[in-house]
Design an enzyme around this catalytic site. Structure first.
Site, PDB file in Angstrom:
ATOM      1  N   GLU A 115      -5.621  -8.216   0.598  1.00 25.04           N
ATOM      2  CA  GLU A 115      -6.238  -7.912   1.893  1.00 25.04           C
ATOM      3  C   GLU A 115      -7.709  -7.615   1.685  1.00 25.04           C
ATOM      4  OE1 GLU A 115      -4.490  -4.771   4.300  1.00 25.04           O
ATOM      5  OE2 GLU A 115      -2.469  -5.528   3.920  1.00 25.04           O
ATOM      6  N   GLU A 120       0.803  -1.233   0.000  1.00 24.47           N
ATOM      7  CA  GLU A 120       0.000   0.000   0.000  1.00 24.47           C
ATOM      8  C   GLU A 120       0.831   1.277   0.000  1.00 24.47           C
ATOM      9  OE1 GLU A 120      -3.098   0.160   2.865  1.00 24.47           O
ATOM     10  OE2 GLU A 120      -4.052  -1.671   2.177  1.00 24.47           O
TER      11      GLU A 120
HETATM   12  C1  FCB Z   1      -4.512  -1.884   5.449  1.00 24.81           C
HETATM   13  C2  FCB Z   1      -3.114  -2.187   5.957  1.00 24.81           C
HETATM   14  C3  FCB Z   1      -3.089  -3.202   7.066  1.00 24.81           C
HETATM   15  C4  FCB Z   1      -4.216  -2.969   8.039  1.00 24.81           C
HETATM   16  C5  FCB Z   1      -5.527  -2.919   7.311  1.00 24.81           C
HETATM   17  C6  FCB Z   1      -6.733  -2.755   8.212  1.00 24.81           C
HETATM   18  O1  FCB Z   1      -4.527  -0.630   4.874  1.00 24.81           O
HETATM   19  O2  FCB Z   1      -2.312  -2.660   4.913  1.00 24.81           O
HETATM   20  O3  FCB Z   1      -1.835  -3.157   7.689  1.00 24.81           O
HETATM   21  O4  FCB Z   1      -3.987  -1.822   8.766  1.00 24.81           O
HETATM   22  O5  FCB Z   1      -5.506  -1.838   6.414  1.00 24.81           O
END
Ligand code: FCB
Length: 482
Positions: A388, A199
């Site tokens: 994610e 990210e």
């Molecule tokens: C993302 C991050 C991870 C966590 C989630 C909830 O942006 O990559 O580390 O904080 O959000």
């Protein structure tokens, strides 16, 4: 009768015997689902964490300081006044955590390597013990039939590099390339899947733009754009380092939180408008990584604040990736097609638009359909992973000790229904990593915000699978939203 408290109500409703969330065998009494409702055979189910959020052991084996320790120690930076220094002690409890993964049935674990463990000062001489923990973790995963997916940078920049300018300095990108090569040389005999940086949008925007993440800066636009540019350059150098040092069959790609525009009404012209909007929303991140150049509209909007781009940079930044990893939690905006430039209008989310426990996590499970579909259409991606997806929840244990996180179950179910639609239509999504295995240090929220499938008691570090863990087991067992 006085009103029942929440806990008393749970008991009154008969939930006194804990639901065995860790061991309940999913009973698949229903007839087999038609193939069109299932994920493709071999779909990869996984979970994800990151080093600073879970490991702890901040001073073990000569680990150096990261920007997050330095930041969290400043009063007022972290909501509950905590730091991630203790994490949830994954460093020492990794075997228990691998056993939890095995019980879920996941076949992949996405973790991150802490750069300050490997190079205490970010560059120079490597710490000889810096990768020992990852050796043990990887061996334990492989012994349990779980494939390691390693992120090389999940925001824990060595503080020594920050002191020399952090991502504002081109040297940080170069140092990242050298660090990536070192890790791949050491772990690459057993780890064959790598993500260079997690990210870029989040750690640059929040860390250098809004100042709410480490290192807490609020830079003016030109300096912010230069930091962004160095981060995408590091992505390219990381891709090249993996290619140069990985074994045959090793694959590499980003894990980027794509900002995703959704068609307000699903018609061909609105879908096209959503694609155009998504390309622009990601111009200095995924778009430049995939295309090797900033979009004209983005450059025009930056004007004199556009980053300085060295002649070889575009080719490095757009080094060929094997897959695109997308972190998808929430939609960015809803659009409608428009005749006038840039081809779409954005509809603001109504004030009443619902969100999950975290206010930034607006509901919009169809983002799990549109994000990979746009990426396939825009850039011809052949392999896509959701690297994610997940949600925070209040996560209070009921009287019987179990966390009945129904909101998380509903959120995940809806997301997976939309993701399954993408696979059913042939969008090449190969796997899904649920964030997160465990409750952990949620950056500026500290431990106040929980994202785990497994509850962690922060006094005892006891791990207890939540209802959502039982849900995820059932999803994996039937390879379909459950
Ligand atoms: C993302 C991050 C991870 C966590 C989630 C909830 O942006 O990559 O580390 O904080 O959000």
């Amino acid at each position: 009768m006085p009103p029942l408290t929440r806990r008393a109500w749970m008991t009154a409703a008969g939930a006194t015997a804990a639901y065995d969330t860790a061991n309940a065998t999913p009973r698949l009494g229903a007839p087999a689902l038609p193939a069109r409702l299932q994920f493709p055979e071999g779909f990869l189910w996984g979970t994800a964490t990151s080093a600073y959020q879970v490991e702890g052991a901040a001073e073990v084996d000569g680990r150096g300081l990261s920007v997050w320790e330095a930041f969290a120690r400043q009063p007022g930076r972290i909501r509950d006044g905590s730091t991630g220094a203790g994490g949830v002690d994954h460093f020492h409890r990794y075997e228990e955590d691998v056993a939890l993964m095995k019980a879920l049935g996941v076949r992949a674990y996405r973790f991150s390597v802490a750069w300050p463990r490997v190079f205490q000062d970010g560059a120079g001489a490597a710490n000889p013990k810096g990768l020992d923990f990852y050796d043990r973790l990887v061996d334990s995963l492989l012994a349990s039939g779980i494939e390691p997916y390693a992120t090389l940078y999940h925001w824990d920049l060595p503080q020594a590099l920050q002191a020399r300018g952090g991502w504002e300095s081109r040297d940080t990108a170069e140092a990242f390339g050298a660090y990536a090569a070192h890790v791949v040389r050491r772990l690459g005999d057993r780890v064959h899947r790598f993500f260079p940086l997690n990210e870029i949008r989040a750690f640059i925007q929040e860390g250098y733009g809004n100042g709410i993440f480490a290192p807490g800066l609020t830079l003016p636009p030109a300096r912010l754009n230069q930091a962004r540019h160095h981060a995408v350059l590091a992505h390219g150098l990381g891709v090249q380092a993996v290619r140069a040092n990985g074994r045959a069959g090793t694959i590499v790609g980003p894990a980027e939180n794509i900002a995703v525009a959704l068609p307000s009404v699903e018609t061909d012209d609105n879908v096209r408008a959503a694609e155009i909007a998504t390309r622009e929303l990601n111009a200095p991140y995924l778009t430049v990584m995939m295309e090797g150049r900033y979009t004209d509209a983005w450059l025009a909007a930056q004007g004199a604040d556009a980053p300085r781009v060295a002649p070889g940079d575009p080719a490095i930044i757009s080094s060929k990736v094997d897959f695109v990893g997308l972190n998808v939690y929430t939609p960015s905006e809803y659009v409608l097609a428009s005749e006038s430039s840039p081809g779409f209008i954005t509809l603001p989310l109504p004030a009443s638009h619902p969100h999950m426990a975290s206010s930034w996590l607006k509901l919009g499970p169809e983002a799990l359909y549109w994000a990979p579909r746009h990426v396939e259409r825009l850039w011809g991606a052949k392999e896509i992973f959701i690297t994610e997806n997940g949600t925070s929840s209040a996560d209070e244990p009921a009287a019987d000790g179990t966390v009945y996180d129904l909101d998380r179950v509903m959120y995940l179910r809806n997301c997976l229904i939309h993701l399954q639609r993408a696979t059913a239509e042939g969008v090449p999504v190969r796997g899904y990593f649920l964030w997160s295995l465990l409750d952990n240090f949620e950056w500026a929220d500290g431990y106040a915000t929980r994202f785990g499938l497994v509850h962690v008691d922060y006094d005892t570090l006891k791990r207890t699978p939540k209802l959502s863990a039982a849900f995820y087991r059932a999803v994996i067992a039937r390879n379909a939203p459950a």
